[in-house]
Design a protein around this motif. Sequence first.
Motif, PDB file in Angstrom:
ATOM      1  N   TYR A  79       0.876  -1.246   0.028  1.00 52.91           N
ATOM      2  CA  TYR A  79      -0.020   0.038  -0.056  1.00 52.91           C
ATOM      3  C   TYR A  79       0.930   1.289  -0.117  1.00 52.91           C
ATOM      4  CZ  TYR A  79       0.714  -0.159   5.233  1.00 52.91           C
ATOM      5  OH  TYR A  79       0.967  -0.039   6.418  1.00 52.91           O
ATOM      6  N   ARG A  80       2.172   1.088   0.145  1.00 54.56           N
ATOM      7  CA  ARG A  80       3.009   2.589   0.103  1.00 54.56           C
ATOM      8  C   ARG A  80       3.147   2.650  -1.403  1.00 54.56           C
ATOM      9  NH1 ARG A  80       4.137  -0.764   4.156  1.00 54.56           N
ATOM     10  NH2 ARG A  80       4.524   0.222   6.264  1.00 54.56           N
ATOM     11  N   PRO A  83      -1.341   3.732  -2.543  1.00 49.25           N
ATOM     12  CA  PRO A  83      -2.045   4.301  -1.168  1.00 49.25           C
ATOM     13  C   PRO A  83      -3.668   3.909  -1.303  1.00 49.25           C
ATOM     14  CG  PRO A  83      -0.670   5.892  -2.394  1.00 49.25           C
ATOM     15  CD  PRO A  83      -0.569   4.725  -3.154  1.00 49.25           C
ATOM     16  N   SER A  86      -4.373   1.512   1.407  1.00 45.33           N
ATOM     17  CA  SER A  86      -3.835   1.688   2.846  1.00 45.33           C
ATOM     18  C   SER A  86      -4.831   1.198   3.737  1.00 45.33           C
ATOM     19  CB  SER A  86      -3.620   3.136   3.153  1.00 45.33           C
ATOM     20  OG  SER A  86      -4.815   3.965   3.137  1.00 45.33           O
TER      21      SER A  86
END
Length: 181
Positions: A79-80, A83, A86
């Motif tokens: 998820y980095r 995003p 996240s």
Amino acid sequence: MLLDTPICDFGWKAPDFTLKDPDGTPFTMSQHLGEKGLLVMFICNHCPYVQAIAERLSADTRTLMSEGINVVAVMSNDYRLVPADSPANMKRFAMQHGFAFPYLVDEDQAVGRAFGAVCTPDFFGLNKRGELQYRGRLDDARMGDSSKRQPELLIAMRQIAQTGNGPREQVASMGCSIKWR
């Protein structure tokens, strides 16, 4: 990139895992196998394939859970890199679609790798012994009209709950590739 899941490796023993939901509540697979089995799903928020089935997925899993079949979803994407996947967005996505099952963060991607997950959605229907019996799709509607769909996952999980074995004929799920680090 569009990928299909591999065919079901009947009897493959799922590795136990403990992951946390976005609020930090832990979930251990072996504690949730139950007498009627467990559905482990690899999903994410941003994938158009998951978005297209989210309402049907929510409804079908509620039905399974009401019949005593346990359900959990795992988000293995980095998820980095993405995003939209996240933990905060996972909570929003789950609420938006009324998910009643735990939606867990696979922070180090170890669970996705251990299961051999390849895409979102990727479904693993386990019997009460944690043996793989289903690796197919949700239904035959794909991203189209779902008014006359065949709910293949629902039917398969009911069969697994009753007999311990999944259907021999299964159609692979398809979706977006998991975003590995």
